[in-house]
Design a protein around this motif. Structure first.
Motif, PDB file in Angstrom:
ATOM      1  N   VAL A 184      49.400  19.451  41.107  1.00  0.00           N
ATOM      2  CA  VAL A 184      50.856  19.351  41.243  1.00  0.00           C
ATOM      3  C   VAL A 184      51.533  20.573  40.642  1.00  0.00           C
ATOM      4  N   ASP A 185      51.135  20.954  39.426  1.00  0.00           N
ATOM      5  CA  ASP A 185      51.726  22.124  38.775  1.00  0.00           C
ATOM      6  C   ASP A 185      51.434  23.398  39.563  1.00  0.00           C
ATOM      7  N   GLN A 186      50.224  23.513  40.061  1.00  0.00           N
ATOM      8  CA  GLN A 186      49.875  24.714  40.813  1.00  0.00           C
ATOM      9  C   GLN A 186      50.691  24.822  42.087  1.00  0.00           C
ATOM     10  N   ARG A 187      50.901  23.700  42.765  1.00  0.00           N
ATOM     11  CA  ARG A 187      51.714  23.723  43.988  1.00  0.00           C
ATOM     12  C   ARG A 187      53.156  24.099  43.679  1.00  0.00           C
ATOM     13  N   GLU A 188      53.710  23.579  42.582  1.00  0.00           N
ATOM     14  CA  GLU A 188      55.095  23.871  42.228  1.00  0.00           C
ATOM     15  C   GLU A 188      55.294  25.357  41.956  1.00  0.00           C
ATOM     16  N   VAL A 189      54.375  25.940  41.211  1.00  0.00           N
ATOM     17  CA  VAL A 189      54.483  27.363  40.888  1.00  0.00           C
ATOM     18  C   VAL A 189      54.314  28.211  42.146  1.00  0.00           C
TER      19      VAL A 189
ATOM     20  N   LYS B 222      54.955  27.384  45.235  1.00  0.00           N
ATOM     21  CA  LYS B 222      56.147  27.244  46.074  1.00  0.00           C
ATOM     22  C   LYS B 222      57.309  28.063  45.515  1.00  0.00           C
ATOM     23  N   ALA B 223      57.450  28.078  44.190  1.00  0.00           N
ATOM     24  CA  ALA B 223      58.557  28.814  43.573  1.00  0.00           C
ATOM     25  C   ALA B 223      58.419  30.318  43.777  1.00  0.00           C
TER      26      ALA B 223
ATOM     27  N   LYS C 102      57.367  29.913  35.219  1.00  0.00           N
ATOM     28  CA  LYS C 102      57.501  28.468  34.981  1.00  0.00           C
ATOM     29  C   LYS C 102      56.148  27.823  34.704  1.00  0.00           C
TER      30      LYS C 102
END
Length: 352
Positions: A94-99, A101-102, A332
């Motif tokens: 989840v964290d890897q996807r968020e970063v 995408k950002a 982030k």
């Protein structure tokens, strides 16, 4: 181009556990390092005569203060590099996807028009190589500058404060016969840093425009095509997770002369001098014009150009260090949570 780009709100790292994090917002400079040296702050058309070479932009201290700050902030830079590596190897999906995408959101999605232009400017081999690159955050620091501008000093004093196992330093000289048979971006792609790593280009893919412009080996039309290709290439890198920082170390003609002469004055520095250095000095003004045009044409908020005065070596090194700290701080990131019972493992260790 950069004046038209729209950048999402910058990202801030969770700095708990990073040495110096309590003062993280207190950069040694009066102002945001992300904008202090940007090319886009100058009138267009940009000229390097407008950019200072010796002025201590936004820094009120003296040399000793700058060197102290460089040493103090080096610990923070090293920890931020470790944080990026920890994210790549241990963060949750989840964290890897968020970063991811950002970072990708910093550039527009690929349009049919961009796709068609890439087909004209790239080769199938370039597209294939880009398609094989792993996705994930990594930092690419591009260093350019005239001879004796201090690129090597930045690498030695700033870059080496990070874990050398996570840093890849490369440079691009004259292409080999085999490389001349390829698209010029292929050799660049082979040297790009892996996710979690910091890559440093001590001279870069920009040499494939700068050198042919000086020598006249390519037509004006081809040079324009290469410049546009670089813009599209860097967009794709950002989509893959690259954080691109481009620095022009801006040295004055007088300071450059002093540094080159000092290489002749010291036997242990003779190896750093090349007779072509004198030839390049004869073209100093022309080099400056070419650099200025190329920097403005390829500056973008997702891959910005920073022109840093390099007559004071300590100042330029401190400035590059702050740009790196800002780049990491925009990712982030947070330290990955343990996937085991910490207290249970503590007890096991104490009993062992």
């Amino acid at each position: 181009m950069s004046k038209k780009d729209q950048t999402p709100d910058r990202l801030d790292v969770t700095l708990a556990g990073v040495r110096g994090h309590k003062g993280a917002k207190k950069t040694p400079f009066d102002g945001d390092p992300r904008s202090l040296w940007r090319v886009n702050q100058y009138p267009s058309p940009f000229t390097l005569e407008d950019a200072p070479t010796r002025k201590k932009v936004a820094f009120k201290g003296k040399k000793d203060d700058g060197e102290d700050a460089l040493a103090e902030r080096a610990e923070m830079l090293a920890d931020l590099q470790e944080l990026m590596w920890a994210h790549v190897v241990s963060a949750s999906e989840v964290d890897q996807r968020e970063v991811a995408k950002a970072i990708a959101a910093r550039v527009p999605r690929r349009t049919p028009q961009e796709k068609a232009r890439r087909e004209e400017l790239f080769s199938p081999a370039v597209e294939e190589a880009l398609g094989k690159l792993a996705r994930g955050p990594r930092v690419l620091l591009v260093l350019q500058g005239m001879d004796a501008a201090g690129k090597g000093g930045v690498v030695k004093q700033v870059v080496t404060s990070m874990d050398p196992m996570g840093v890849e330093v490369v440079g691009f000289g004259k292409p080999t016969a085999e490389e001349n048979r390829e698209h010029y971006l292929e050799r660049v792609i082979r040297k790009l840093p892996r996710p979690g790593h910091v890559g440093v280009f001590d001279r870069s893919h920009y040499e494939d425009v700068l050198v042919p412009t000086i020598t006249g080996s390519e037509s004006a039309e081809e040079l324009e095509r290469r410049t546009e290709a670089i813009v599209l290439f860097e967009r794709e890198l950002v989509r893959l997770g690259f954080v691109v920082i481009k620095v022009m170390l801006h040295v004055s003609q007088e300071e450059q002369l002093d540094r080159l002469v000092s290489r002749l004055d010291r036997e242990e520095k003779h190896w750093k001098y090349d007779p072509s250095d004198a030839d390049a000095r004869a073209e100093f003004s022309r080099f400056q014009e070419i650099y200025a045009h190329l920097l403005e044409a390829t500056d973008a908020d997702h891959a910005p150009w920073h022109v840093i005065g390099a007559d004071r070596k300590w100042y330029s090194r401190l400035a590059v260090q702050e740009l790196l700290i800002a780049a990491f701080s925009d990712l982030k990131l947070r330290w990955p949570a343990a996937d085991y019972d910490v207290e249970k493992e503590r007890k096991r260790l104490l009993k062992s």
